[in-house]
Design a protein around this motif. Structure first.
Motif, mmCIF file in Angstrom:
data_model
loop_
_atom_site.group_PDB
_atom_site.id
_atom_site.type_symbol
_atom_site.label_atom_id
_atom_site.label_comp_id
_atom_site.label_asym_id
_atom_site.label_seq_id
_atom_site.Cartn_x
_atom_site.Cartn_y
_atom_site.Cartn_z
ATOM 1 N N ALA A 57 1.047 -0.998 -0.112
ATOM 2 C CA ALA A 57 0.285 -0.132 -0.073
ATOM 3 C C ALA A 57 1.113 0.736 -0.130
ATOM 4 O O ALA A 57 0.599 2.416 -0.522
ATOM 5 N N VAL A 58 2.344 1.275 1.030
ATOM 6 C CA VAL A 58 3.036 2.377 0.569
ATOM 7 C C VAL A 58 2.995 2.620 -0.854
ATOM 8 O O VAL A 58 3.858 3.859 -0.976
ATOM 9 N N GLU A 59 3.682 1.918 -1.934
ATOM 10 C CA GLU A 59 3.416 2.200 -2.620
ATOM 11 C C GLU A 59 3.084 2.350 -4.226
ATOM 12 O O GLU A 59 3.259 2.922 -4.618
ATOM 13 N N ALA A 60 1.719 2.318 -3.472
ATOM 14 C CA ALA A 60 0.540 2.973 -4.256
ATOM 15 C C ALA A 60 -0.313 3.486 -4.389
ATOM 16 O O ALA A 60 -1.091 4.594 -5.176
ATOM 17 N N ILE A 61 -0.519 3.835 -2.546
ATOM 18 C CA ILE A 61 -0.990 5.109 -2.391
ATOM 19 C C ILE A 61 -0.835 6.018 -1.466
ATOM 20 O O ILE A 61 0.057 5.812 -0.824
ATOM 21 N N PRO A 62 -1.415 7.275 -1.584
ATOM 22 C CA PRO A 62 -1.164 8.931 -0.125
ATOM 23 C C PRO A 62 -0.899 7.766 1.265
ATOM 24 O O PRO A 62 -1.462 7.023 1.380
ATOM 25 N N GLY A 63 0.442 8.009 1.305
ATOM 26 C CA GLY A 63 0.494 7.659 2.910
ATOM 27 C C GLY A 63 -0.894 7.654 3.746
ATOM 28 O O GLY A 63 -1.089 6.885 5.000
ATOM 29 N N ARG A 64 -1.445 9.410 3.876
ATOM 30 C CA ARG A 64 -2.364 9.626 4.829
ATOM 31 C C ARG A 64 -3.444 8.858 4.794
ATOM 32 O O ARG A 64 -4.479 9.523 5.828
ATOM 33 N N LEU A 65 -3.519 7.450 3.580
ATOM 34 C CA LEU A 65 -4.714 7.244 3.593
ATOM 35 C C LEU A 65 -4.010 6.195 4.471
ATOM 36 O O LEU A 65 -5.839 5.571 4.404
ATOM 37 N N ILE A 66 -3.624 5.600 4.245
ATOM 38 C CA ILE A 66 -2.970 4.074 4.584
ATOM 39 C C ILE A 66 -4.011 3.511 6.439
ATOM 40 O O ILE A 66 -4.601 2.337 6.550
ATOM 41 N N PRO A 67 -3.185 4.403 7.100
ATOM 42 C CA PRO A 67 -4.353 3.932 8.258
ATOM 43 C C PRO A 67 -6.096 4.498 8.632
ATOM 44 O O PRO A 67 -6.894 3.682 9.757
ATOM 45 N N ALA A 76 -9.042 -1.566 -3.685
ATOM 46 C CA ALA A 76 -9.637 -0.211 -5.063
ATOM 47 C C ALA A 76 -8.739 0.787 -5.089
ATOM 48 O O ALA A 76 -8.862 1.502 -7.197
ATOM 49 N N LEU A 77 -8.930 1.420 -4.535
ATOM 50 C CA LEU A 77 -7.212 2.783 -5.225
ATOM 51 C C LEU A 77 -6.427 2.568 -5.984
ATOM 52 O O LEU A 77 -6.557 3.501 -6.688
ATOM 53 N N ALA A 78 -6.023 1.451 -5.432
ATOM 54 C CA ALA A 78 -4.248 1.448 -7.122
ATOM 55 C C ALA A 78 -5.102 0.497 -8.109
ATOM 56 O O ALA A 78 -4.711 1.539 -9.440
ATOM 57 N N ALA A 79 -6.097 0.147 -8.259
ATOM 58 C CA ALA A 79 -6.625 -0.568 -9.469
ATOM 59 C C ALA A 79 -7.529 0.715 -9.976
ATOM 60 O O ALA A 79 -7.592 0.742 -11.795
ATOM 61 N N THR A 80 -7.639 2.306 -9.260
ATOM 62 C CA THR A 80 -8.237 2.840 -9.906
ATOM 63 C C THR A 80 -7.263 3.815 -10.703
ATOM 64 O O THR A 80 -7.353 4.443 -11.473
ATOM 65 N N ASP A 81 -6.233 3.737 -10.003
ATOM 66 C CA ASP A 81 -5.378 4.476 -9.969
ATOM 67 C C ASP A 81 -4.513 4.465 -12.144
ATOM 68 O O ASP A 81 -4.391 4.446 -12.856
#
Length: 407
Positions: A57-67, A76-81
């Motif tokens: 997740a740290v490589e695919a989406i903004p860090g603030r969204l992970i927690p 889903a966020l990664a697949a959307t990108d």
């Protein structure tokens, strides 16, 4: 009315992270099913699953969204990108109220929820994070995609287990017909934690085999249930005229959808899958003879396999249409599974090859299908995707190649 054209695909699947990696693995017959690694499954009767490899997740989406979010939403966020990039769309350049998000979810954020419940039990309410109130919720992925990309048009979530991925896409098409110019749709699921697995065991439909090559065998004499999995696919769809105005031809069209609900057990009435397929074909303006391939629901439970085989035979005739179930390489991904089947069908249209069903060696009595067991090169102009959800949901989507929509 212009057609609903799929212009972007994003895939996070157990046998491939990324659309082309997934497709290459699928055509090669490579499975993503193996022993569960997200927790120690030794004490559980089900120890195999399809896990998305190499996802961080740290490589695919903004860090603030992970927690703030669950693993299911991260996928889903990664697949959307991926899907937006594939479509060549920058949402920041589009009117925010003309973009819509409709996803499907079956389990919600069970892994996030389990972690917070454990904190509540062990340490008390002061240790439960504020994001527990939203991260577990079925609509969390829709909300996070909408917020991240500034998509403020009508949004929603469909909860119909495996059928939900198709129903979500159909609802997204309705949003386009109501004036939206772009929709993000599809679905993912990720419930490979002890809490999530125990909930799935309640259906009695999961395979307890420890052999990855023989655990999930829909339509086979040795079928004994299915293997669960995580991941799915996200699709970007646009009105045909909007996509073509920017020079995009897309993968194919979402041409027709049908949804039904099974009658009560013991009623003597036919299950609703065939009727859903008939509705989808009728709305697409297709006859059964126009369909080149069926992507089966393929539950892997013998009685339900026979039901599906009877529905396909009643609609098309005995062995009259190729049938495939590439989910034998991923496990059933619930809300993500039917969305992934749509992606596979569209890729089959693009490349002129039907992906295989792996593992099946001998068809069961009552399952006399033309089951595709090796990649089959052939023109794919129209495909029918079938999905059933636990509890009686049935859904079908007819997809057509781009050239069939020109009139």
């Amino acid at each position: 009315m212009t057609a609903a054209l799929v212009t972007g695909l994003g895939v996070a699947a157990p046998n491939g992270l990324g659309t082309e990696e997934y497709w290459s693995a699928t055509l090669a017959g490579r499975t993503g099913i193996g022993r569960i690694t997200r927790f120690d499954p030794e004490r559980y009767p089900v120890r195999l699953a399809g896990e998305v490899p190499g996802f961080a997740a740290v490589e695919a989406i903004p860090g603030r969204l992970i927690p703030q979010t669950d693993h299911w939403t991260h996928l889903a966020l990664a697949a959307t990108d991926m899907a937006l990039d594939d479509a060549g769309v920058d949402p920041a350049e589009l009117p925010e109220y003309e973009m819509t998000v409709v996803t499907a979810s079956s389990s919600g954020g069970t892994e996030f929820g389990q972690r917070e419940i454990e904190r509540l039990w062990d340490k008390g309410p002061g240790w439960v994070g504020a994001y527990q109130s939203i991260a577990w919720f079925y609509a969390a992925t829709t909300g996070q995609v909408s917020i991240r990309h500034g998509m403020r048009g009508p949004c929603g979530v469909i909860c119909a287990e495996q059928a939900g991925g198709l129903d979500a896409a159909a609802h997204a098409v309705r949003m386009l017909r109501s004036g939206a110019r772009l929709a993000v749709t599809g679905g993912t699921d990720a419930s490979l934690c002890p809490y999530g697995l125990v909930a799935q065991l309640a259906t009695g439909a999961l395979s307890t085999s420890d052999d990855p090559g023989r655990a999930y065998l829909p339509f086979d004499r040795e079928a004994s249930g299915y293997v669960p999995g995580e991941g799915g696919a996200i699709l970007v769809i646009e009105p045909d005229d909007v996509a073509r105005a920017r020079g995009v031809h897309g993968y194919g069209c979402l041409a027709g959808h049908g949804a039904t609900f099974d009658p009560p057990p013991g009623s003597g009435r036919e299950p609703g899958l065939r009727r859903a397929a008939e509705i989808a074909l009728d709305r697409a303006g297709l006859a059964p003879r126009d369909v080149d391939v069926v992507f089966a629901d393929a539950l892997g439970v013998p009685a339900r396999d026979r039901e599906e085989a009877r529905a396909i035979e009643a609609l098309f005739g005995p062995r009259a249409v190729p049938v495939t179930a590439p989910k034998t390489m991923t496990g059933r991904l619930y809300a993500g599974g039917a969305a992934l089947d749509m992606a596979a069908a569209l890729l089959a249209m693009r490349d002129g090859v039907v992906p295989p069903t792996v593992g099946v060696t001998e068809l069961a009595d009552g399952c006399g299908l033309d089951l595709v067991r090796e990649p089959r090169e052939m023109p794919v102009r129209a495909a029918l995707v079938l999905a059933r959800g636990h509890g009686g949901f049935n859904s079908a989507v007819a997809l057509t190649a781009v050239r069939r929509t020109q009139n």
